[in-house]
Motif scaffolding. Structure first.
Motif, PDB file in Angstrom:
ATOM      1  N   PHE A  85      -4.902   5.108   2.597  1.00  0.00           N
ATOM      2  CA  PHE A  85      -5.050   5.788   1.310  1.00  0.00           C
ATOM      3  C   PHE A  85      -3.697   5.626   0.632  1.00  0.00           C
ATOM      4  CE2 PHE A  85      -4.758  10.418  -0.389  1.00  0.00           C
ATOM      5  CZ  PHE A  85      -5.021  10.023  -1.682  1.00  0.00           C
ATOM      6  N   ALA A  86      -3.631   4.761  -0.377  1.00  0.00           N
ATOM      7  CA  ALA A  86      -2.348   4.417  -1.001  1.00  0.00           C
ATOM      8  C   ALA A  86      -2.330   4.855  -2.451  1.00  0.00           C
ATOM      9  CB  ALA A  86      -2.116   2.916  -0.903  1.00  0.00           C
ATOM     10  N   TYR A  87      -1.115   5.166  -2.935  1.00  0.00           N
ATOM     11  CA  TYR A  87      -0.963   5.490  -4.350  1.00  0.00           C
ATOM     12  C   TYR A  87       0.390   5.028  -4.848  1.00  0.00           C
ATOM     13  CZ  TYR A  87       1.840   9.596  -3.009  1.00  0.00           C
ATOM     14  OH  TYR A  87       2.808  10.425  -2.492  1.00  0.00           O
ATOM     15  N   SER A  88       0.447   4.837  -6.157  1.00  0.00           N
ATOM     16  CA  SER A  88       1.694   4.451  -6.810  1.00  0.00           C
ATOM     17  C   SER A  88       1.828   5.249  -8.091  1.00  0.00           C
ATOM     18  CB  SER A  88       1.701   2.953  -7.108  1.00  0.00           C
ATOM     19  OG  SER A  88       2.920   2.586  -7.710  1.00  0.00           O
ATOM     20  N   LEU A  89       2.834   6.086  -8.137  1.00  0.00           N
ATOM     21  CA  LEU A  89       3.102   6.915  -9.308  1.00  0.00           C
ATOM     22  C   LEU A  89       3.845   6.074 -10.333  1.00  0.00           C
ATOM     23  CD1 LEU A  89       2.956   9.777 -10.503  1.00  0.00           C
ATOM     24  CD2 LEU A  89       5.119  10.270  -9.345  1.00  0.00           C
ATOM     25  N   ASP A  90       3.278   5.979 -11.526  1.00  0.00           N
ATOM     26  CA  ASP A  90       3.810   5.115 -12.576  1.00  0.00           C
ATOM     27  C   ASP A  90       3.890   5.920 -13.876  1.00  0.00           C
ATOM     28  OD1 ASP A  90       4.546   2.950 -14.145  1.00  0.00           O
ATOM     29  OD2 ASP A  90       2.536   2.109 -14.228  1.00  0.00           O
ATOM     30  N   GLY A  91       4.905   6.769 -13.980  1.00  0.00           N
ATOM     31  CA  GLY A  91       5.054   7.596 -15.177  1.00  0.00           C
ATOM     32  C   GLY A  91       3.922   8.596 -15.294  1.00  0.00           C
ATOM     33  N   ALA A  92       3.144   8.487 -16.381  1.00  0.00           N
ATOM     34  CA  ALA A  92       2.063   9.428 -16.646  1.00  0.00           C
ATOM     35  C   ALA A  92       0.783   9.090 -15.885  1.00  0.00           C
ATOM     36  CB  ALA A  92       1.771   9.470 -18.145  1.00  0.00           C
ATOM     37  N   GLN A  93       0.799   7.994 -15.119  1.00  0.00           N
ATOM     38  CA  GLN A  93      -0.390   7.579 -14.375  1.00  0.00           C
ATOM     39  C   GLN A  93      -0.095   7.471 -12.886  1.00  0.00           C
ATOM     40  OE1 GLN A  93      -1.100   3.817 -16.398  1.00  0.00           O
ATOM     41  NE2 GLN A  93      -2.873   4.724 -17.413  1.00  0.00           N
ATOM     42  N   VAL A  94      -1.154   7.599 -12.114  1.00  0.00           N
ATOM     43  CA  VAL A  94      -1.073   7.304 -10.681  1.00  0.00           C
ATOM     44  C   VAL A  94      -2.237   6.366 -10.352  1.00  0.00           C
ATOM     45  CG1 VAL A  94      -2.343   9.392  -9.966  1.00  0.00           C
ATOM     46  CG2 VAL A  94      -0.855   8.224  -8.338  1.00  0.00           C
ATOM     47  N   TRP A  95      -1.889   5.257  -9.704  1.00  0.00           N
ATOM     48  CA  TRP A  95      -2.871   4.274  -9.255  1.00  0.00           C
ATOM     49  C   TRP A  95      -3.163   4.578  -7.789  1.00  0.00           C
ATOM     50  CZ3 TRP A  95      -4.584   0.579 -12.733  1.00  0.00           C
ATOM     51  CH2 TRP A  95      -3.885   0.521 -13.931  1.00  0.00           C
ATOM     52  N   TYR A  96      -4.422   4.508  -7.371  1.00  0.00           N
ATOM     53  CA  TYR A  96      -4.776   4.807  -5.983  1.00  0.00           C
ATOM     54  C   TYR A  96      -5.831   3.835  -5.493  1.00  0.00           C
ATOM     55  CZ  TYR A  96      -8.433   7.497  -8.417  1.00  0.00           C
ATOM     56  OH  TYR A  96      -9.463   7.887  -9.247  1.00  0.00           O
ATOM     57  N   ASP A  97      -5.823   3.618  -4.182  1.00  0.00           N
ATOM     58  CA  ASP A  97      -6.830   2.741  -3.591  1.00  0.00           C
ATOM     59  C   ASP A  97      -7.080   3.109  -2.144  1.00  0.00           C
ATOM     60  OD1 ASP A  97      -4.793   1.555  -2.110  1.00  0.00           O
ATOM     61  OD2 ASP A  97      -4.909  -0.370  -3.100  1.00  0.00           O
ATOM     62  N   LEU A  98      -8.056   2.426  -1.571  1.00  0.00           N
ATOM     63  CA  LEU A  98      -8.482   2.692  -0.208  1.00  0.00           C
ATOM     64  C   LEU A  98      -8.722   1.357   0.483  1.00  0.00           C
ATOM     65  CD1 LEU A  98      -9.224   5.122   1.602  1.00  0.00           C
ATOM     66  CD2 LEU A  98     -11.572   4.886   0.814  1.00  0.00           C
ATOM     67  N   SER A  99      -8.227   1.249   1.692  1.00  0.00           N
ATOM     68  CA  SER A  99      -8.447   0.040   2.488  1.00  0.00           C
ATOM     69  C   SER A  99      -8.349   0.426   3.959  1.00  0.00           C
ATOM     70  CB  SER A  99      -7.413  -1.045   2.137  1.00  0.00           C
ATOM     71  OG  SER A  99      -6.102  -0.594   2.408  1.00  0.00           O
ATOM     72  N   ALA A 100      -8.513  -0.550   4.828  1.00  0.00           N
ATOM     73  CA  ALA A 100      -8.415  -0.296   6.266  1.00  0.00           C
ATOM     74  C   ALA A 100      -7.775  -1.502   6.936  1.00  0.00           C
ATOM     75  CB  ALA A 100      -9.796  -0.035   6.865  1.00  0.00           C
ATOM     76  N   VAL A 101      -7.063  -1.248   8.032  1.00  0.00           N
ATOM     77  CA  VAL A 101      -6.481  -2.320   8.846  1.00  0.00           C
ATOM     78  C   VAL A 101      -6.782  -2.053  10.317  1.00  0.00           C
ATOM     79  CG1 VAL A 101      -4.641  -2.913   7.208  1.00  0.00           C
ATOM     80  CG2 VAL A 101      -4.200  -1.222   8.971  1.00  0.00           C
ATOM     81  N   PHE A 102      -6.838  -3.115  11.095  1.00  0.00           N
ATOM     82  CA  PHE A 102      -7.103  -3.059  12.537  1.00  0.00           C
ATOM     83  C   PHE A 102      -8.484  -2.478  12.851  1.00  0.00           C
ATOM     84  CE2 PHE A 102      -2.386  -2.237  12.240  1.00  0.00           C
ATOM     85  CZ  PHE A 102      -2.027  -3.569  12.399  1.00  0.00           C
ATOM     86  N   GLY A 103      -9.408  -2.589  11.915  1.00  0.00           N
ATOM     87  CA  GLY A 103     -10.745  -2.017  12.066  1.00  0.00           C
ATOM     88  C   GLY A 103     -10.948  -0.927  11.038  1.00  0.00           C
ATOM     89  N   GLU A 104     -12.113  -0.322  11.065  1.00  0.00           N
ATOM     90  CA  GLU A 104     -12.442   0.738  10.108  1.00  0.00           C
ATOM     91  C   GLU A 104     -12.727   2.023  10.887  1.00  0.00           C
ATOM     92  OE1 GLU A 104     -15.414  -1.718   8.167  1.00  0.00           O
ATOM     93  OE2 GLU A 104     -14.173  -1.689   6.354  1.00  0.00           O
ATOM     94  N   PRO A 105     -11.752   2.940  10.929  1.00  0.00           N
ATOM     95  CA  PRO A 105     -11.883   4.120  11.778  1.00  0.00           C
ATOM     96  C   PRO A 105     -13.036   5.052  11.404  1.00  0.00           C
ATOM     97  CG  PRO A 105      -9.996   4.356  10.329  1.00  0.00           C
ATOM     98  CD  PRO A 105     -10.503   2.957  10.170  1.00  0.00           C
ATOM     99  N   PHE A 106     -13.510   4.971  10.168  1.00  0.00           N
ATOM    100  CA  PHE A 106     -14.581   5.873   9.738  1.00  0.00           C
ATOM    101  C   PHE A 106     -15.925   5.159   9.629  1.00  0.00           C
ATOM    102  CE2 PHE A 106     -10.658   7.915   8.443  1.00  0.00           C
ATOM    103  CZ  PHE A 106     -10.860   9.200   8.927  1.00  0.00           C
ATOM    104  N   ASN A 107     -16.075   4.038  10.328  1.00  0.00           N
ATOM    105  CA  ASN A 107     -17.337   3.305  10.325  1.00  0.00           C
ATOM    106  C   ASN A 107     -18.467   4.254  10.720  1.00  0.00           C
ATOM    107  OD1 ASN A 107     -19.341   1.413  10.405  1.00  0.00           O
ATOM    108  ND2 ASN A 107     -18.327   0.067  11.860  1.00  0.00           N
ATOM    109  N   GLY A 108     -19.466   4.388   9.843  1.00  0.00           N
ATOM    110  CA  GLY A 108     -20.576   5.305  10.082  1.00  0.00           C
ATOM    111  C   GLY A 108     -20.392   6.674   9.459  1.00  0.00           C
ATOM    112  N   GLN A 109     -19.229   6.942   8.890  1.00  0.00           N
ATOM    113  CA  GLN A 109     -18.945   8.229   8.246  1.00  0.00           C
ATOM    114  C   GLN A 109     -18.560   7.968   6.789  1.00  0.00           C
ATOM    115  OE1 GLN A 109     -16.024   9.260  11.679  1.00  0.00           O
ATOM    116  NE2 GLN A 109     -16.253  11.089  10.422  1.00  0.00           N
ATOM    117  N   ARG A 110     -18.978   8.834   5.906  1.00  0.00           N
ATOM    118  CA  ARG A 110     -18.606   8.695   4.499  1.00  0.00           C
ATOM    119  C   ARG A 110     -17.152   9.102   4.290  1.00  0.00           C
ATOM    120  NH1 ARG A 110     -20.693  12.132  -0.700  1.00  0.00           N
ATOM    121  NH2 ARG A 110     -19.910  10.662  -2.268  1.00  0.00           N
TER     122      ARG A 110
END
Length: 149
Positions: A85-110
């Motif tokens: 769960f990553a974010y980048s604060l850029d002044g008046a905005q914040v950019w955010y995203d979601l990814s996974a590495v080494f597998g997906e720990p929540f596979n089967g869960q929302r």
């Protein structure tokens, strides 16, 4: 002199008016969370029903912040699947995203990432549904990652 003090107070108020990055554990498993930028923060343990929160901030070296989530104690150091769960604060905005590495720990869960004024990232099966996962909102919003049972 009054103008300078008023300007400083206004600047301080605008700097302080940022939201939070929050991890909500609505699952039935303990989660392990690290805040990572140019350094690695301590492991935080989130019991079912618990939360982790940090004020949105910017790293002077890397810019962005990555909140790494595993289901395994010390998982950051053992190669366990990590939800990113990553974010980048850029002044008046914040950019955010979601990814996974080494597998997906929540596979089967929302899992979701939500904010008041930004678009939702929704992985209904705990896996990347495809397409861009990058979203943006105002920096005063909380950005909330939620893991469901």
């Amino acid at each position: 002199m009054r103008f300078t003090i008023a300007t400083i107070l206004a600047l301080a108020a605008s700097v302080a008016a940022v939201g939070n990055a929050i991890v909500k554990n609505n699952s039935n498993q303990t989660l392990y969370v690290w805040s990572v930028n140019s350094t690695i923060g301590p492991q935080n343990i989130i019991a079912p029903g618990g939360t982790y929160s940090e004020a949105l901030h910017r790293d002077p070296k890397t810019g962005g912040i990555t909140i790494k989530i595993t289901k395994v104690k010390d998982g950051l150091y053992t190669g366990a699947p990590e939800q990113i769960f990553a974010y980048s604060l850029d002044g008046a905005q914040v950019w955010y995203d979601l990814s996974a590495v080494f597998g997906e720990p929540f596979n089967g869960q929302r899992v979701t990432v939500t904010s008041k004024n930004g678009a939702t990232i929704d992985w209904p099966k705990g896996t990347n549904p495809g397409g861009s996962q990058v979203k943006v909102t105002t920096s005063t919003d909380d950005v909330v990652f939620t893991a469901y049972a």
